[in-house]
Design a protein around this motif. Structure first.
Motif, PDB file in Angstrom:
ATOM      1  N   ILE A 167       0.651  -1.204   0.027  1.00 28.77           N
ATOM      2  CA  ILE A 167       0.065   0.050  -0.022  1.00 28.77           C
ATOM      3  C   ILE A 167       0.970   1.329  -0.181  1.00 28.77           C
ATOM      4  N   LYS A 168       1.643   1.323   0.794  1.00 28.76           N
ATOM      5  CA  LYS A 168       2.800   2.502   0.822  1.00 28.76           C
ATOM      6  C   LYS A 168       3.318   2.808  -0.487  1.00 28.76           C
ATOM      7  N   SER A 169       3.716   1.553  -1.087  1.00 28.11           N
ATOM      8  CA  SER A 169       4.556   1.816  -2.348  1.00 28.11           C
ATOM      9  C   SER A 169       3.526   2.454  -3.545  1.00 28.11           C
ATOM     10  N   ILE A 170       2.209   2.104  -3.381  1.00 26.67           N
ATOM     11  CA  ILE A 170       1.396   2.691  -4.282  1.00 26.67           C
ATOM     12  C   ILE A 170       0.595   3.713  -4.125  1.00 26.67           C
ATOM     13  N   CYS A 171       0.338   4.022  -2.844  1.00 34.27           N
ATOM     14  CA  CYS A 171      -0.274   5.066  -2.235  1.00 34.27           C
ATOM     15  C   CYS A 171       0.537   6.129  -1.647  1.00 34.27           C
ATOM     16  N   LYS A 172       0.619   7.656  -1.765  1.00 31.83           N
ATOM     17  CA  LYS A 172       1.528   8.307  -1.406  1.00 31.83           C
ATOM     18  C   LYS A 172       0.693   9.468  -0.348  1.00 31.83           C
ATOM     19  N   ASN A 173      -0.675   9.316  -0.303  1.00 32.55           N
ATOM     20  CA  ASN A 173      -1.313  10.606   0.248  1.00 32.55           C
ATOM     21  C   ASN A 173      -1.587  10.329   1.731  1.00 32.55           C
ATOM     22  N   PHE A 174      -1.375   9.116   2.318  1.00 32.38           N
ATOM     23  CA  PHE A 174      -1.908   8.738   3.503  1.00 32.38           C
ATOM     24  C   PHE A 174      -0.548   7.684   4.372  1.00 32.38           C
ATOM     25  N   MET A 175      -0.732   7.556   5.391  1.00 30.30           N
ATOM     26  CA  MET A 175       0.251   6.479   6.010  1.00 30.30           C
ATOM     27  C   MET A 175      -0.693   5.237   6.486  1.00 30.30           C
ATOM     28  N   PRO A 176      -0.616   4.027   6.071  1.00 31.06           N
ATOM     29  CA  PRO A 176      -1.260   3.142   6.860  1.00 31.06           C
ATOM     30  C   PRO A 176      -0.592   2.529   8.046  1.00 31.06           C
ATOM     31  N   SER A 177      -1.399   2.148   8.944  1.00 31.22           N
ATOM     32  CA  SER A 177      -0.653   1.389  10.056  1.00 31.22           C
ATOM     33  C   SER A 177      -1.138  -0.025  10.371  1.00 31.22           C
ATOM     34  N   ILE A 178      -0.625  -0.830  11.018  1.00 31.80           N
ATOM     35  CA  ILE A 178      -1.079  -2.141  11.333  1.00 31.80           C
ATOM     36  C   ILE A 178      -1.454  -2.092  12.745  1.00 31.80           C
ATOM     37  N   LYS A 179      -2.842  -2.690  12.810  1.00 32.66           N
ATOM     38  CA  LYS A 179      -3.428  -2.865  14.127  1.00 32.66           C
ATOM     39  C   LYS A 179      -3.077  -4.509  14.570  1.00 32.66           C
ATOM     40  N   TRP A 180      -2.500  -4.778  15.571  1.00 29.74           N
ATOM     41  CA  TRP A 180      -2.247  -6.186  15.818  1.00 29.74           C
ATOM     42  C   TRP A 180      -3.513  -6.866  15.963  1.00 29.74           C
ATOM     43  N   PRO A 181      -3.692  -8.147  15.319  1.00 33.50           N
ATOM     44  CA  PRO A 181      -2.695  -8.782  14.878  1.00 33.50           C
ATOM     45  C   PRO A 181      -2.860  -8.707  13.421  1.00 33.50           C
ATOM     46  N   ASN A 182      -4.314  -8.231  12.984  1.00 29.35           N
ATOM     47  CA  ASN A 182      -4.879  -8.484  11.365  1.00 29.35           C
ATOM     48  C   ASN A 182      -5.520  -7.228  10.800  1.00 29.35           C
ATOM     49  N   ASP A 183      -5.293  -6.120  11.332  1.00 27.93           N
ATOM     50  CA  ASP A 183      -6.078  -5.172  10.533  1.00 27.93           C
ATOM     51  C   ASP A 183      -4.947  -4.302  10.125  1.00 27.93           C
ATOM     52  N   ILE A 184      -5.316  -3.482   8.941  1.00 27.32           N
ATOM     53  CA  ILE A 184      -4.597  -2.195   8.529  1.00 27.32           C
ATOM     54  C   ILE A 184      -5.606  -1.065   8.585  1.00 27.32           C
ATOM     55  N   LEU A 185      -5.221   0.130   9.256  1.00 24.58           N
ATOM     56  CA  LEU A 185      -6.105   1.004   9.669  1.00 24.58           C
ATOM     57  C   LEU A 185      -5.482   2.417   8.680  1.00 24.58           C
TER      58      LEU A 185
END
Ligand code: BTX
Length: 327
Positions: A167-185
């Motif tokens: 996601i980070k390599s394709i999208c540049k306008n936001f920062m995704p983060s991992i919520k343990w263990p299995n979500d990306i927010l």
């Protein structure tokens, strides 16, 4: 299945971008007649692909339907094994169910099951997963690592790292983060869920089914009312349409890399990557496990992917599986 002749033709057009390709070139390259090439082009046109004929030069692909079809995924792949065998379906109950059947029948390492929509998409603990038609990435990757069953949960974290970096390599306008263990927010809202299931014997994993659901191109009103305030999509946050086949291939490219690294070097390098993108570590959290509710500060994950929580009295508790609320 591997790429069909029609997919092979499509792949050549995708890679050629705006350059024309002649029927004769395709016929020679693929070892079939020009009539056969013409028939495949007809079928592609019926599926929504648009070709322009350029006199004396050949055909150019000028329009494509928005699909996560094997040829388009393949044109972005750099892997050796992952995604080299793709089962693409328009509608399924759940890609996990299809993957279970294929894994039992001996599907090779890296086999991908992907669909445009799911009628019974599954979250963890039998929760439903909303899979809007043609707008997301709904897929399961079958992998066959030579590890004991106790290491299976770590592959959810390997997958999370692969997805977040794709996601980070394709999208540049936001920062995704991992919520343990299995979500990306993204900004506190869920854009991705991961469900890892396992076929195993007593002492070794037979297959892991890594189910990945990503909201890619939904707009806010595509979500049902109960998800309106908790879900988001990459497109909402990026403010641009997401190229789904490119996203799928980029995830597979990272996933093969990280799975191989995990097998070679252990969990340590993955742990470092995971912590780099974590939105959980350092936060005050409430963890609901099957047995209890634990409140405290998330201080890290162990080499086994266990989340460590420090309670108010200083005691440290490790949780293997839980729902996390960030306070
Ligand atoms: P989970 O149990 O952590 O999350 C499920 C919860 O997430 C639901 O109860 C609901 O509140 C919320 N939710 C449901 N759909 C969405 C959505 N599209 N976006 C954001 N939030 C949602 C997470 O489980 C694991 C999900 C894996 C889904 C993939 S899709 C491909 C594969 N096939 C399949 O059936 N499941 C996996």
């Amino acid at each position: 299945m591997n790429l069909t002749m029609k997919d092979e033709i499509l792949k050549r057009f995708l890679l050629a971008k705006d350059n024309p390709i002649s029927g004769q070139f395709l016929a020679d390259d693929l070892g079939i007649s020009r009539t056969a090439i013409w028939k495949h082009l007809q079928t592609l046109q019926e599926e929504g692909y648009v070709f322009e004929t350029i006199k004396k030069k050949g055909y150019v692909l000028v329009g494509k339907p928005d699909k996560v079809d094997p040829a388009r995924i393949n044109s972005f792949l750099t892997t050796e094994r992952f995604g080299r065998n793709i089962h693409y379906l328009d509608e399924v109950t759940s890609t996990q169910s299809i993957a279970h059947e294929l894994a039992r029948e001996g599907a090779v390492d890296g086999t991908l099951v992907i669909a445009e929509t799911q009628t019974k998409g599954k979250g963890r603990m039998a929760r439903p997963w909303e899979s809007t038609k043609g707008k997301g990435v709904w897929m399961t990757i079958i992998i066959r690592p030579d590890v004991p069953p106790s290491q299976a949960p770590q592959f959810t974290l390997v997958a999370a790292v692969a997805i977040v970096n794709a996601i980070k390599s394709i999208c540049k306008n936001f920062m995704p983060s991992i919520k343990w263990p299995n979500d990306i927010l993204i900004n506190g809202r869920k854009c991705t869920g991961i469900l890892t299931e396992m076929l195993a014997e007593m002492d070794r994993v037979d297959a892991l089914l890594i189910g990945i659901g990503i909201n890619a191109n939904q707009q806010q009103d595509d979500f049902p009312p109960d998800l309106q305030t908790i879900a988001t999509s990459l497109s909402i946050e990026e403010k641009e349409e997401i190229n789904r086949p490119q996203l799928v291939a980029t995830i597979l490219n990272y996933l093969e890399l990280y799975c191989d690294q995990y097998i070679r070097e252990g969990f340590k390098p993955i742990k470092a990557l995971w912590e780099e993108s974590s939105g959980t570590i350092g936060k005050q959290i409430k963890a609901t496990t099957l047995r209890e509710v634990i409140e405290g500060k998330a201080i890290g994950i162990t080499e086994n992917g266990v989340l460590e929580i420090q309670l108010e009295n200083g005691e440290i508790k490790g949780v293997y599986s839980a729902d996390i609320e960030i306070m």
